[in-house]
Design an enzyme around this catalytic site. Sequence first.
Site, PDB file in Angstrom:
ATOM      1  N   ARG C 299       0.712  -1.398  -0.007  1.00  0.00           N
ATOM      2  CA  ARG C 299       0.072  -0.282  -0.008  1.00  0.00           C
ATOM      3  C   ARG C 299       0.915   1.092  -0.021  1.00  0.00           C
ATOM      4  O   ARG C 299       0.475   2.645  -0.726  1.00  0.00           O
ATOM      5  CB  ARG C 299      -0.816  -0.047   1.097  1.00  0.00           C
ATOM      6  N   TYR C 441      -6.309  -0.447  -6.724  1.00  0.00           N
ATOM      7  CA  TYR C 441      -5.638  -1.672  -6.340  1.00  0.00           C
ATOM      8  C   TYR C 441      -5.090  -1.477  -5.024  1.00  0.00           C
ATOM      9  O   TYR C 441      -4.677  -0.312  -4.451  1.00  0.00           O
ATOM     10  CB  TYR C 441      -4.799  -2.047  -7.568  1.00  0.00           C
ATOM     11  N   GLU C 442      -4.811  -2.470  -4.578  1.00  0.00           N
ATOM     12  CA  GLU C 442      -4.148  -2.718  -3.052  1.00  0.00           C
ATOM     13  C   GLU C 442      -5.071  -1.921  -2.197  1.00  0.00           C
ATOM     14  O   GLU C 442      -4.596  -1.548  -1.388  1.00  0.00           O
ATOM     15  CB  GLU C 442      -2.729  -2.160  -2.988  1.00  0.00           C
ATOM     16  N   GLY C 443      -6.497  -2.134  -2.256  1.00  0.00           N
ATOM     17  CA  GLY C 443      -7.275  -1.492  -1.571  1.00  0.00           C
ATOM     18  C   GLY C 443      -7.642  -0.016  -1.879  1.00  0.00           C
ATOM     19  O   GLY C 443      -6.776   0.919  -2.068  1.00  0.00           O
ATOM     20  N   GLN C 448      -8.919   2.198   2.274  1.00  0.00           N
ATOM     21  CA  GLN C 448      -7.881   2.861   2.899  1.00  0.00           C
ATOM     22  C   GLN C 448      -8.630   3.724   4.080  1.00  0.00           C
ATOM     23  O   GLN C 448      -8.170   3.830   5.276  1.00  0.00           O
ATOM     24  CB  GLN C 448      -6.998   3.800   2.062  1.00  0.00           C
TER      25      GLN C 448
END
Lengths: 310, 250, 601
Positions: C299, C441-443, C448
């Site tokens: 992240r 992507y990656e949350g 977040q």
Amino acid sequence: MTILVLAEHDNASLKSSTGHAIAAAARLGGDIHVLVAGHDAQGAAQAAAQFEGVAKVLLADAAHLAAPTADNAASTALSLLPGAYTHVVAAATGFGKSIIPRIAAKLDVAQVSEVTAIEAPDTFVRPIYAGNAFATVQSKDPIKVLTVRTTAFDSPKTGGSGAIETIEAAADSGLSRVTGAELTKSERPELTSARVVISGGRGLGSSENFKLLEALADKLQAAIGASRAAVDAGYVPNDYQVGQTGKIVAPDLYIAVGISGAIQHLAGMKDSKVIVAINKDPEAPIFQIADYGLVGDLFALVPEFTAELG
Amino acid sequence: MKILIPIKRVVDYNVKVRVKSDGSGVDTTNVKMSMNPFDEIAVEEAVRLKEKGVATEIVAVSCGVAACQETLRTALALGADRAILIETDVELQPLAVAKLLAALAAEEKPELMILGKQAIDDDANQTGQMLAALLDWPQAAFASKVDIAAGVATVKREVDGGTETVEMKLPAIVTTDLRLNEPRYATLPNIMKAKKKPLTTTTPAALNVDVAPRLTTLKVVEPPKRKGGGKVADVKELVAKLRTEAKVIT
Amino acid sequence: MSTYYAPLAEMQFVMNHLAGLEQVAKLPGFEDATPDTVAAILDEAAKFATQVLDPLNASGDREGSKLLEGGVVKTPAGFKDAYLQYCDNGWNGLTKSPEYGGQGLPQLVATAVEEMWHASNLAFDLCPLLTQGAIEAIELRGSDALKKKFLPRMVAGTWTGTMNLTEPQAGSDLAAVRTRAIAQGDGTYKLHGQKIFITFGEHDYTDNIVHLVLARTPDAPDGVKGISLFVVPKFLVNDDGTPGARNDVHCVSLERKLGIHASPTAVLAYGDHGGATGYLVGEENRGLEYMFIMMNLARFSVGLEGVGISDRAYQRAVTYARDRVQGRAVGLEKNAATGAIIDHPDVRRMLMTMRAYTEATRAVAYVTAAALDNAANNPDASARAKAQAFADFMIPIVKGWSTEVAQEVAALGVQVHGGMGFIEETGAAQHLRDARITTIYEGTTGIQANDLIGRKTARDSGAVAKAVVAEIHKVAATLAARSEPSLQAIGVALAAATADLQAALDWMVPAYGQRTRAAHAVAVAYLKLWGLAAGGWQMGRAALVAADQQAAAGGGDPAFLHAKIATARFYADCLLPQASAYARTVLHGSESVLALDVEAF
């Protein structure tokens, strides 16, 4: 004041660079002697003697000077120095650049490279930082040793009749020898490092017509580029493209032929030192940044341009 | 065979230099500095000679201010074995550098020295040739190919309109042209290792060389700006202007 | 034409004066990261980014990766060579353990280097980035045998790694993962299932690809507590380390995407021909936990992608604005004008916005990177814990805020170009398209923000958050007390933003427990408020350092210091005031967010 000019030649004839070096010497004022160091180089010596302002041609003849190495060429010049000479001048070509620094070092004096203007016998202008600045430098050394830019000094008239005097060549150092030479006339310089770039645009109309540019490029030892429109039209391969998404060039001379001047193209060549544009449309944006715009039919003008260069 | 590679720290080639407003020179304060690109080619050539088993030791040397050490570290990261800084704050001109290098060569006794053909700041194109003269060594300037065998260097050099091949007895001087090779990037492990390679410092005084400048720079100006919009009537006028006014063709 | 040049002076300023490189280099294990070595590393990385990666960015975007017959993927021209060179030059192992051939350098150094990769060619860097995640998973929880078999080659880059989480029905919610893994009794498993969105899941760079795959064993509990992590190499690996039989994992298609075209996004089919052989990482059912360990860094890296793209868009816009001649500048004497659009006040406004956001997001990210280094290597346990808590708190902000900001910056980059910006050939549009994935992507930003309000804010009743607010407040007070008008102005703006932040925090902690839906409804506003304030905090610190250097003799490049203070001032005057708007949304907005019934949409 006496100036020694080192002649660049192929024994039979004089290279045109020598005339420019003599012109620079003439700007210094004073007697001009030209050293022709070669083998069977009468032809070159006679040519040198014909330049106006040349008082004397010194001809050194030896077999090892037929295709001299830098150290042998420098030794023969050094055999005359310091002597009566106040200046030593050669053109800033591969020849002059190889030999002149050796002479300066042996005389324990500074050298001034690529002189573009002479302000006084001891004061010279030269480009630094790839021409992004010009420095005026003064030499206090007893002998001024220079290389000069050929394009900065027009060749003098011929018709003079300087005396030709034979001198002794320095002995062969035996340290090195030239074993071969290869002329690569057809090989084009690389687009991004060429001194002159000629680019064609859609105005050329076909792949065939790019040949027109080749003849001109041969004369100017130029690289050939193209606009995106010409690449997209398939006239030339992708790697010819000059512009935003192609190559970025900044040659001394950029000649845009049949290119309208889209901003993406301008982005790739606007830092060129001198820009020439040839286009039939007088309103083409390329003319706004061209130093020398020529409006007309490129199919007539380009061959004429090639012919005019002789 | 020991190879000595002189390198110069110059304004990075990507930096668009600015002329100082008082015309005294080019503003180099707080500007990114890098190894002279032609010197990178020299280092690369030496490293290749070492990889081929021709060279046994590569010594990088630089003349100038203390910060030249950074440039020497770059050379070490690229494959030089050790480095020498000839430290001085004096503005060095090519003749002075050639004398320093000649004095160092007398101590180090290399068989080959490879230099960049010119530095991209002063564009002098003198040091290698001057050094060769001072040492009474043969030279091959503007090399595009270098072969070393049995005490002889065979160098293909770029001359106007083609190439010329020169054979030289070692020791000799080579200066590099663009086409000699394409320098590698320093690898991360080698950047780390470069820290631990030896870097020694000496001075012009210790080498007994007078480095006082011989040329005085009276002023530095920017080139004239292009205006654009100029027209010529015909080809004759164009060619005449390119010759006499722009002076870009002969 | 715009070429990417890494902003080395700015990067070093932030590393040295805001993130504390000197302190990081004193931590055990990081002793090699001295300023001169770091400068040499950054120099060389910058060269690689400018000369190798940047020239491939536009062509890679145009050409894209392609799926050929037989599940073979062809990456764009030049990418494979660039990758091999990248590995040869040792960049893959920058932070990796020397035990496996890495250099063990601090995250702070990697952060600056990675920013250059992201900026010059985001699509290219995704492969090394994913490999890095896979390495970390194996290094942290893999058996010695797995480590020995895979890590040295992955660190060298000879083999690449992927992360296989998503399935068609399991995106942000990994509880829905269905891929099955059946123990074979010999220590291996057979995997069956389909994974989607697998970045560099198939490519032509290397002989082997090491997939890290989330799957369920037959008896696993439902939900996230029943997910295990497996290593599934494309080619099985013989005991002597050579690649063996082709494993039953195949690329069945590549996605067509809005951006990052050069990066092949694969659909991978596992076990269509009898089962893909996999090796368990750690213990069964703990896969998601392992994923989360690496998720932090992943992240963070995506946040850094936002910084990189912002800088790239800014550089391109500046180049164009200097060159493009259009209109006459209002209110400028003719000789004072450049004639280019950079003379126009609104173009300046856009460029300053881009610049200030880029510098602020960079500073926040680098400071967080230094905290990660302290969390890993500080010898003092309490300092380690404190650094970890700070980094944990900041990571959703770095990820969420930097990538949201990148949308705005890349869009402004297009806007500066006017009509040309809308033309693909100009290049500004690519940054906007490439940036678009980073908030997803990656949350996603929403995820977040949920992380920030929940685990990072409410779980400790706002303890870490309050400590950070106090730090910001201190800087605001220091600024306000200075004699320089610019610093005072920054101090006043930062103090106002701190008050907004405090109010939002005071609202959020109880709301999270009592009014969960309301808290989540304004979570992104809360995250953006934090981002803005954290950016103001670091820009304020930067202005203080710059002013001190200006006062000291020979303290730095006057032009740089002047620009730093002016940019910080712009940030304070023109961007930071948005903090009060976000605070208002946090305090008052949740009700209207949720006011409509589902049927009303």
